[in-house]
Design a protein around this motif. Structure first.
Motif, PDB file in Angstrom:
ATOM      1  N   LEU A   1       0.332  -1.200  -0.198  1.00  0.00           N
ATOM      2  CA  LEU A   1      -0.113  -0.147   0.074  1.00  0.00           C
ATOM      3  C   LEU A   1       0.812   1.280  -0.098  1.00  0.00           C
ATOM      4  O   LEU A   1       2.033   1.042   0.679  1.00  0.00           O
ATOM      5  CB  LEU A   1      -0.320   0.117   1.324  1.00  0.00           C
ATOM      6  CG  LEU A   1      -1.603  -1.055   1.096  1.00  0.00           C
ATOM      7  CD1 LEU A   1      -2.847  -0.962   2.676  1.00  0.00           C
ATOM      8  CD2 LEU A   1      -3.343  -1.413   0.413  1.00  0.00           C
ATOM      9  N   TYR A   2       0.802   2.152  -1.052  1.00  0.00           N
ATOM     10  CA  TYR A   2       1.495   3.282  -0.905  1.00  0.00           C
ATOM     11  C   TYR A   2       0.229   4.940  -0.856  1.00  0.00           C
ATOM     12  O   TYR A   2      -0.539   4.683  -1.930  1.00  0.00           O
ATOM     13  CB  TYR A   2       2.142   3.618  -2.228  1.00  0.00           C
ATOM     14  CG  TYR A   2       2.803   4.129  -2.334  1.00  0.00           C
ATOM     15  CD1 TYR A   2       4.369   4.278  -2.202  1.00  0.00           C
ATOM     16  CD2 TYR A   2       2.525   5.094  -3.356  1.00  0.00           C
ATOM     17  CE1 TYR A   2       5.353   5.464  -1.985  1.00  0.00           C
ATOM     18  CE2 TYR A   2       3.491   7.006  -3.136  1.00  0.00           C
ATOM     19  CZ  TYR A   2       4.850   6.844  -2.411  1.00  0.00           C
ATOM     20  OH  TYR A   2       5.848   8.144  -3.112  1.00  0.00           O
ATOM     21  N   ARG A   3       0.488   5.417  -0.474  1.00  0.00           N
ATOM     22  CA  ARG A   3      -0.227   6.747  -0.653  1.00  0.00           C
ATOM     23  C   ARG A   3       1.188   7.648  -0.232  1.00  0.00           C
ATOM     24  O   ARG A   3       1.787   8.086   0.637  1.00  0.00           O
ATOM     25  CB  ARG A   3      -0.765   7.262   0.747  1.00  0.00           C
ATOM     26  CG  ARG A   3      -1.633   7.937   1.198  1.00  0.00           C
ATOM     27  CD  ARG A   3      -3.226   8.075   2.303  1.00  0.00           C
ATOM     28  NE  ARG A   3      -3.859   9.453   1.892  1.00  0.00           N
ATOM     29  CZ  ARG A   3      -4.528   9.486   1.385  1.00  0.00           C
ATOM     30  NH1 ARG A   3      -4.446   8.419   0.266  1.00  0.00           N
ATOM     31  NH2 ARG A   3      -5.181  10.361   1.802  1.00  0.00           N
ATOM     32  N   ASN A   4       0.464   9.585  -1.173  1.00  0.00           N
ATOM     33  CA  ASN A   4       1.321  10.671  -1.359  1.00  0.00           C
ATOM     34  C   ASN A   4       0.125  11.630  -0.332  1.00  0.00           C
ATOM     35  O   ASN A   4      -1.156  12.153  -1.007  1.00  0.00           O
ATOM     36  CB  ASN A   4       1.492  10.324  -2.529  1.00  0.00           C
ATOM     37  CG  ASN A   4       1.921  12.271  -3.035  1.00  0.00           C
ATOM     38  OD1 ASN A   4       2.388  12.623  -2.205  1.00  0.00           O
ATOM     39  ND2 ASN A   4       1.756  12.910  -3.577  1.00  0.00           N
ATOM     40  N   PRO A   5       0.600  11.651   0.721  1.00  0.00           N
ATOM     41  CA  PRO A   5      -0.126  13.071   2.155  1.00  0.00           C
ATOM     42  C   PRO A   5       0.092  14.070   1.587  1.00  0.00           C
ATOM     43  O   PRO A   5      -0.370  15.208   1.774  1.00  0.00           O
ATOM     44  CB  PRO A   5      -0.179  12.295   3.407  1.00  0.00           C
ATOM     45  CG  PRO A   5       1.503  12.255   3.255  1.00  0.00           C
ATOM     46  CD  PRO A   5       1.985  11.748   1.733  1.00  0.00           C
ATOM     47  N   ALA A   6       0.920  14.669   0.487  1.00  0.00           N
ATOM     48  CA  ALA A   6       0.824  16.137   0.298  1.00  0.00           C
ATOM     49  C   ALA A   6      -0.129  16.901  -0.620  1.00  0.00           C
ATOM     50  O   ALA A   6      -0.664  16.223  -1.291  1.00  0.00           O
ATOM     51  CB  ALA A   6       3.118  15.396  -1.165  1.00  0.00           C
ATOM     52  N   THR A   7       0.262  17.837   0.119  1.00  0.00           N
ATOM     53  CA  THR A   7      -0.660  18.318  -0.629  1.00  0.00           C
ATOM     54  C   THR A   7      -0.825  19.182  -2.376  1.00  0.00           C
ATOM     55  O   THR A   7      -1.619  20.286  -2.539  1.00  0.00           O
ATOM     56  CB  THR A   7      -1.544  19.788   0.440  1.00  0.00           C
ATOM     57  OG1 THR A   7      -0.231  20.277   0.691  1.00  0.00           O
ATOM     58  CG2 THR A   7      -1.962  18.793   1.365  1.00  0.00           C
ATOM     59  N   PHE A   8       0.239  20.348  -2.446  1.00  0.00           N
ATOM     60  CA  PHE A   8       0.404  20.249  -3.185  1.00  0.00           C
ATOM     61  C   PHE A   8       2.235  19.942  -4.647  1.00  0.00           C
ATOM     62  O   PHE A   8       2.649  20.782  -5.159  1.00  0.00           O
ATOM     63  CB  PHE A   8       1.284  22.442  -2.941  1.00  0.00           C
ATOM     64  CG  PHE A   8       2.751  21.982  -2.196  1.00  0.00           C
ATOM     65  CD1 PHE A   8       4.242  22.287  -2.849  1.00  0.00           C
ATOM     66  CD2 PHE A   8       2.645  21.623  -0.699  1.00  0.00           C
ATOM     67  CE1 PHE A   8       5.472  21.442  -1.788  1.00  0.00           C
ATOM     68  CE2 PHE A   8       4.214  21.803   0.300  1.00  0.00           C
ATOM     69  CZ  PHE A   8       4.771  21.205  -0.054  1.00  0.00           C
ATOM     70  N   PHE A   9       1.973  18.667  -4.749  1.00  0.00           N
ATOM     71  CA  PHE A   9       2.750  18.158  -4.963  1.00  0.00           C
ATOM     72  C   PHE A   9       2.974  16.388  -5.441  1.00  0.00           C
ATOM     73  O   PHE A   9       2.470  15.963  -4.175  1.00  0.00           O
ATOM     74  CB  PHE A   9       4.268  18.589  -5.165  1.00  0.00           C
ATOM     75  CG  PHE A   9       5.066  17.705  -3.447  1.00  0.00           C
ATOM     76  CD1 PHE A   9       5.394  16.393  -3.219  1.00  0.00           C
ATOM     77  CD2 PHE A   9       4.937  18.254  -2.247  1.00  0.00           C
ATOM     78  CE1 PHE A   9       5.831  16.224  -2.384  1.00  0.00           C
ATOM     79  CE2 PHE A   9       5.228  18.218  -1.096  1.00  0.00           C
ATOM     80  CZ  PHE A   9       5.855  17.025  -1.672  1.00  0.00           C
ATOM     81  N   GLY A  10       3.516  15.860  -6.885  1.00  0.00           N
ATOM     82  CA  GLY A  10       2.911  14.467  -6.723  1.00  0.00           C
ATOM     83  C   GLY A  10       4.568  13.828  -6.552  1.00  0.00           C
ATOM     84  O   GLY A  10       5.587  14.431  -7.017  1.00  0.00           O
ATOM     85  N   VAL A  11       4.301  12.479  -6.346  1.00  0.00           N
ATOM     86  CA  VAL A  11       5.885  11.782  -6.664  1.00  0.00           C
ATOM     87  C   VAL A  11       5.897  11.041  -7.623  1.00  0.00           C
ATOM     88  O   VAL A  11       5.338  10.643  -8.226  1.00  0.00           O
ATOM     89  CB  VAL A  11       5.869  11.404  -5.328  1.00  0.00           C
ATOM     90  CG1 VAL A  11       5.771  12.610  -4.330  1.00  0.00           C
ATOM     91  CG2 VAL A  11       4.900  10.468  -5.047  1.00  0.00           C
TER      92      VAL A  11
END
Length: 301
Positions: free
Chosen positions: A176-186
């Motif tokens: 399971l992978y999650r990106n919690p950033a509010t202003f950028f992708g990874v």
């Protein structure tokens, strides 16, 4: 001839008494009429105008005066003089304008340089702020489970012809992978997922890279397998696995490194997030095909 005057007689008597008598010469002065003829004769050399012009001083004064008067009378010569005078003043004005333009250009260059330096400083400070803010949005990685679908042990020969036990293994790992950033992708990549029995590599699998947008997550499935891996007697627990696979208990370690890169401001501001994961897992012969929960078994560094 004119008669002698009394003065002349007295002079003769005085000279006669002192010295022997000498012959006398008489000079007759010209009359007024003759003087006028000499002064105002018909000869051009004797004319009063010619006498006036023969003087060099008067001639130079008259020539300069005549030239000035001619220049005043001739408008073409006057306009030429004005043009020359104006061109001289215009050249001086052009020189002053050029000097002023050079000073203005130097001032503008210094001003542009200051603006550029200020822009670079502000952009650098802004980039550091974004980079520092992005560090608090570390992606979340969780290994959910692993399923061992197949396990086979059989005798065989390695590539050089040496007889040994050969192991074939196939498993599936769910992450399971999650990106919690509010202003950028990874952008996410990973090293190969490997299953080790101590130092012996038994199986491996490669995760396909992907892009994860902000405030989102996904489930990743990676196949980890090995085919005809020579054991060379290094796995002692596999001695009886050929006949009784249900009694097999093979301890393994699942290891890999998850790499996430965030391009916050294009290629200028980047953040990297590395997560090293190690999950101890035991293969049970009687649990093949069943998922093994690894949520609380993995170590994340």
């Amino acid at each position: 001839m004119h008669a002698k005057s009394d003065s002349e007689v007295s002079v003769e008597q005085s000279w006669g008494a002192r010295s022997p008598r000498r012959p006398l010469y008489y000079v007759q002065s010209p009359s007024n009429h003759d003087v006028e003829k000499m002064s105002y004769g018909s000869s051009p050399l004797a004319s009063p105008h010619h006498y006036y012009h023969s003087s060099p001083i008067h001639h130079s004064r008259e020539s300069s005066t005549s030239r000035f008067s001619v220049s005043l009378k001739n408008p073409k010569n006057l306009s030429t003089w004005k043009k020359l005078h104006q061109s001289h003043h215009s050249d001086d004005a052009d020189d002053d304008d050029d000097q002023t333009a050079l000073q203005d250009s130097g001032h503008n260059i210094r001003l542009y340089f200051c603006f550029l330096l200020l822009f670079v400083l502000l952009f650098t400070a802004f980039s550091f702020i974004l980079w520092g803010a992005s560090r608090s949005y570390d992606p979340k990685v969780f290994v959910k489970d692993i399923v061992f679908e197949d396990l086979n042990i059989q005798a065989g020969n390695d590539a050089t012809g040496v007889p040994t036990d050969m192991l074939s293994l196939k498993s599936t790992v769910k992450i399971l992978y999650r990106n919690p950033a509010t202003f950028f992708g990874v952008h996410v990549t990973s090293t190969p997922l490997q299953l080790h029995y101590y130092q012996l590599n038994i199986a491996s699998g490669q995760m396909k890279g992907f892009y994860q947008s902000r405030k989102s997550g996904r489930k990743i499935v990676v196949v980890v397998s090995g085919h005809q891996v020579p054991l060379y007697g290094g796995v002692s627990v596999l001695g009886d696995a050929r006949q009784q696979k249900e009694n097999l208990a093979l301890p393994l370690n699942l290891t890999f490194v998850m790499r996430s890169r965030a391009y916050i401001l294009g290629r200028l501001v980047r953040s990297k997030f590395y997560r090293t994961i190690r999950c101890p897992v035991t293969v049970h012969g009687n649990k093949l095909g069943k998922p093994l929960n690894l949520t609380h078994s993995c170590l994340y560094n």
